[in-house]
Design an enzyme around this catalytic site. Structure first.
Site, PDB file in Angstrom:
ATOM      1  N   ARG A 143      14.455  62.293  66.919  1.00 56.45           N
ATOM      2  CA  ARG A 143      14.954  61.137  67.681  1.00 56.45           C
ATOM      3  C   ARG A 143      16.459  61.217  67.930  1.00 56.45           C
ATOM      4  NH1 ARG A 143      10.852  56.203  65.956  1.00 56.45           N
ATOM      5  NH2 ARG A 143       9.050  57.221  66.915  1.00 56.45           N
ATOM      6  N   ASP A 199      12.860  68.723  43.294  1.00 56.36           N
ATOM      7  CA  ASP A 199      13.528  69.165  42.066  1.00 56.36           C
ATOM      8  C   ASP A 199      14.968  68.653  41.900  1.00 56.36           C
ATOM      9  OD1 ASP A 199      11.210  70.593  41.635  1.00 56.36           O
ATOM     10  OD2 ASP A 199      12.027  72.470  42.410  1.00 56.36           O
TER      11      ASP A 199
HETATM   12  O1  F6P Z   1      10.109  73.210  44.137  1.00 55.81           O
HETATM   13  C1  F6P Z   1       9.141  72.225  44.058  1.00 55.81           C
HETATM   14  C2  F6P Z   1       8.088  72.586  43.037  1.00 55.81           C
HETATM   15  O2  F6P Z   1       7.115  71.541  43.013  1.00 55.81           O
HETATM   16  C3  F6P Z   1       8.599  72.874  41.649  1.00 55.81           C
HETATM   17  O3  F6P Z   1       8.881  71.707  40.910  1.00 55.81           O
HETATM   18  C4  F6P Z   1       7.476  73.704  41.091  1.00 55.81           C
HETATM   19  O4  F6P Z   1       7.955  74.564  40.090  1.00 55.81           O
HETATM   20  C5  F6P Z   1       6.993  74.478  42.274  1.00 55.81           C
HETATM   21  O5  F6P Z   1       7.430  73.775  43.428  1.00 55.81           O
HETATM   22  C6  F6P Z   1       5.514  74.683  42.362  1.00 55.81           C
HETATM   23  O6  F6P Z   1       5.256  75.512  43.451  1.00 55.81           O
HETATM   24  P1  F6P Z   1       3.816  75.711  44.110  1.00 55.81           P
HETATM   25  O7  F6P Z   1       3.472  74.451  44.836  1.00 55.81           O
HETATM   26  O8  F6P Z   1       3.991  76.858  45.030  1.00 55.81           O
HETATM   27  O9  F6P Z   1       2.870  75.957  42.996  1.00 55.81           O
END
Ligand code: F6P
Length: 322
Positions: A25, A128
């Site tokens: 937008r 994160d």
């Molecule tokens: O970076 C986000 C995240 O959810 C992390 O907290 C976690 O370590 C990772 O991705 C998990 O990755 P995937 O969804 O590829 O298993």
């Protein structure tokens, strides 16, 4: 600048849609055409591009996930993959790109710029909160609230059964989610990678809590906080504590769901700021929010510098579990 593109990459995060909407937008509001790249860097390589008008992002603000889809592309990690991606962008007449994602997304963007001189800026999209150059990342607040809701529920059953629960939250190599929900959920122990803890020390806190009259305890464990995760910590603590432990790994539930107001506002601000940055000639920078102000940080710094947790918050978590 006439045509810009936007994509999401890496792990999805609640609020990514709000950021896409803001890019689309505010792009059109500034007279730009906006192209959505579907499926992150892989979609860039495959030329999966779609023109997005303001109505195409209607009713997306409140939705979790990412309407542009995401991926962790191995092919983009090769120079050949990046060359194909750059060629597609140039063929489509794209003058600037907005990348929404985490550290890996920024690293890819920096390479695309260095090797193919394509103007590109980034917005921090990851639950994160582990990105330098912004106080908070898009998705963090929602993930914290989702984890907190689960912890509150677990607290009910922990108290009823006089049990110790080890709850593992996401965060990869960072303890931001764990620390935040540790305080908000009144955890007895918070285990994070930034401040290593051993099983004996953890057991001591649990035992002392019991001596002080607590009938149950919650231990929040960041996924990178203990070798082997919450499962292993629970086993190791058992050697020093007589309590019956249970383990809950919250996992990907933390990545989904409707974004909180904070995430929607943050994503909206950052998405619009990305467009402004490209229009002002900026490139190779991550757009963040620091002390409520928009901040531009060179990719190199955003990738290499580590944002530390607030150690005072860690101490507070300890004091309040008295
Ligand atoms: O970076 C986000 C995240 O959810 C992390 O907290 C976690 O370590 C990772 O991705 C998990 O990755 P995937 O969804 O590829 O298993």
């Amino acid at each position: 600048m006439k045509r810009i593109a936007v994509f999401t990459s890496g792990g999805d995060a609640p609020g990514m849609n709000a950021a896409i909407r803001a890019v689309v937008r505010s792009g059109w509001a500034n007279g730009l055409e906006v192209i959505g790249i579907r499926g992150g860097y892989q979609g860039m390589i495959e030329g999966d591009f779609v023109l997005m008008g303001p109505r195409d992002v209607a009713n997306t603000l409140q939705r979790g996930g990412t309407i542009l889809l995401t991926a962790r592309s191995k092919e983009f990690m090769t120079p050949e993959g990046r060359a194909r991606a750059a060629e597609n962008l140039k063929k489509a007449g794209i003058d600037g790109v907005i990348a929404i994602g985490g550290n890996g997304t920024y690293a890819g963007a920096a390479k695309l710029l260095a090797e193919h001189q394509i103007p590109i800026v980034g917005a921090p999209g990851t639950i994160d909160n582990d990105l330098y150059g912004t106080d908070y990342t898009i998705g963090f607040d929602t993930a914290v609230n989702t984890a907190l809701d689960a912890i509150d529920r677990i607290r009910d059953t922990a108290a009823s059964h006089s049990r110790v629960f080890f709850i593992e939250v996401m965060g990869r190599h960072a303890g931001f989610i764990a620390l935040e929900v540790g305080i908000a959920g009144g955890a007895e122990v918070v285990v994070i990678p930034e401040i290593p803890t051993d099983a004996q020390a953890c057991a001591e806190v649990i035992n002392k809590s019991a001596e002080k009259g607590k009938r149950s305890s919650i231990v929040v464990v960041a996924e990178g906080g203990y070798e082997g995760g919450a499962e292993q910590l629970a086993k190791d603590v058992q050697q020093y504590s007589g309590f019956e432990g249970r383990v809950t790994i919250l996992g990907h539930i933390q990545r989904g769901g409707s974004p909180t107001a904070r995430d929607r506002v943050l994503a909206s601000r950052l998405g619009a700021a990305c467009v402004e940055a490209l229009l002002s000639g900026a490139s190779g920078v991550a757009i963040g929010e620091v002390n409520d102000e928009i901040r531009l940080t060179p990719f190199k710094e955003a990738i290499e510098k580590r944002k530390d947790i607030n150690r005072k918050k860690y101490e507070l978590a300890k004091v309040l579990s008295l």
